[in-house]
Design an enzyme around this catalytic site. Structure first.
Site, PDB file in Angstrom:
ATOM      1  N   CYS A  84       0.955  -1.350   0.054  1.00 32.95           N
ATOM      2  CA  CYS A  84      -0.055   0.092   0.123  1.00 32.95           C
ATOM      3  C   CYS A  84       0.899   1.199   0.065  1.00 32.95           C
ATOM      4  O   CYS A  84       1.788   1.470   1.118  1.00 32.95           O
ATOM      5  CB  CYS A  84      -0.772  -0.053   1.235  1.00 32.95           C
ATOM      6  SG  CYS A  84      -1.977   1.339   1.156  1.00 32.95           S
TER       7      CYS A  84
ATOM      8  N   CYS B 118      -0.836   3.598  -6.568  1.00 31.72           N
ATOM      9  CA  CYS B 118      -1.900   2.917  -5.539  1.00 31.72           C
ATOM     10  C   CYS B 118      -2.013   1.688  -5.842  1.00 31.72           C
ATOM     11  O   CYS B 118      -2.213   1.481  -7.026  1.00 31.72           O
ATOM     12  CB  CYS B 118      -3.060   3.949  -5.423  1.00 31.72           C
ATOM     13  SG  CYS B 118      -4.527   3.230  -4.514  1.00 31.72           S
TER      14      CYS B 118
HETATM   15  N1  DGL Z   1      -4.137   0.694  -1.988  1.00 31.54           N
HETATM   16  C1  DGL Z   1      -3.436   1.970  -1.291  1.00 31.54           C
HETATM   17  C2  DGL Z   1      -2.320   2.491  -2.133  1.00 31.54           C
HETATM   18  O1  DGL Z   1      -1.521   1.901  -2.586  1.00 31.54           O
HETATM   19  C3  DGL Z   1      -4.596   3.182  -1.007  1.00 31.54           C
HETATM   20  C4  DGL Z   1      -5.846   2.755  -0.718  1.00 31.54           C
HETATM   21  C5  DGL Z   1      -6.642   3.470   0.199  1.00 31.54           C
HETATM   22  O2  DGL Z   1      -6.818   4.877  -0.190  1.00 31.54           O
HETATM   23  O3  DGL Z   1      -7.205   3.195   1.169  1.00 31.54           O
HETATM   24  O4  DGL Z   1      -2.098   3.756  -1.948  1.00 31.54           O
END
Ligand code: DGL
Length: 254
Positions: free
Chosen positions: A75, A185
């Site tokens: 993430c 993301c």
């Molecule tokens: N999947 C997360 C990332 O790589 C972000 C998701 C979220 O905003 O919860 O930044």
């Protein structure tokens, strides 16, 4: 419930980290992965930094308490907000983060125009400013905060009329003008089809999943922690319903 210390924990705010787990599984087929998505608290990327940090540290420490050999923060948002503190608190644990694959883009398109799509939190953090300073000095970097896309991916609408309508005002003005777009993301690779249609076929679409998987392999190799035998994938989610775990397995084979 796994408690043996040969699991690699993989964490994301929700289902997005599955896009990284796909690469981890390919790169490390003999490993056991314990994936945890915090969908009950997603999205993280529109929250204040201290909230993201607290949520990430709480989830990471729960995973560590189960006895893991490494933690992958799959993430970008959690990495930007919490990896420094997590490493200070747990200096003996292998903790790998993900960041937007800007270096890959600028190496491939020196002097080019690179869009970085990420959550508002990732794009406002000092970590991102330092990344731009470090590797993009001859390139033009266009920040593309895509608030709202995580929710659509979480609800199975990554490529849908809704996602196209959300992204059109953000991406259409750049159509035909970007050499590459970095998906900063981990939820966004699932919407690559919609993103590509909006920015035009000539724009390369890159993400940090392959680099993160490669880096994880190197760290485990150097520490003598690679495993033989059959691989395994366990998926858990704070939303605590079967549907979301099934959905994650679907995304894993997407
Ligand atoms: N999947 C997360 C990332 O790589 C972000 C998701 C979220 O905003 O919860 O930044």
């Amino acid at each position: 419930m796994p408690t043996k210390n040969d699991y690699i924990a993989v964490f994301d705010s929700g289902v997005g980290g599955i896009s990284v787990l796909r690469h981890l599984r390919r790169e490390l087929p003999n490993e056991r992965f314990l994936y945890f998505g915090d969908s009950a608290n997603a999205p993280y990327g529109t929250r204040p930094t201290d909230e993201i940090r607290d949520l990430t540290i709480a989830a990471a420490e729960k995973l560590m308490a189960r006895g893991i050999k490494a933690l992958v923060l799959a993430c970008n948002t959690a990495t930007a907000a919490a990896i420094k503190d997590l490493r200070l608190r747990h200096p003996d644990t292998i903790i790998i983060g993900i960041e937007p694959a800007l270096k890959m883009a600028t190496d491939r398109f020196p002097g080019g125009t690179i869009g970085v799509m990420a959550t508002p939190a990732t794009l406002r953090e000092g970590k991102f400013a330092r990344l731009v300073e470090r590797c993009a000095d001859h390139c033009t970097v266009v920040k593309l905060p895509a608030a709202g896309l995580v929710e659509l991916v979480e609800s199975g609408k990554a490529n849908s009329p809704e996602s196209a309508a959300l992204l059109r005002p953000l991406l259409a003005p750049h159509a035909g003008k970007l050499d590459a777009i970095v998906l900063g993301c981990t939820h966004y690779p699932f919407a690559a089809e919609t993103i590509s249609a909006l920015v035009g076929q000539g724009c390369a679409i890159l993400d940090g999943g392959p680099g993160t998987a490669h880096h994880t392999r190197r760290r485990l190799e150097n520490a003598g922690l690679l495993r033989d035998g059959e691989g395994e994938i366990i998926i858990e989610n704070s939303a605590n319903c079967h549907d979301i775990v099934d959905f994650c397995f679907e995304l894993l084979n997407f």
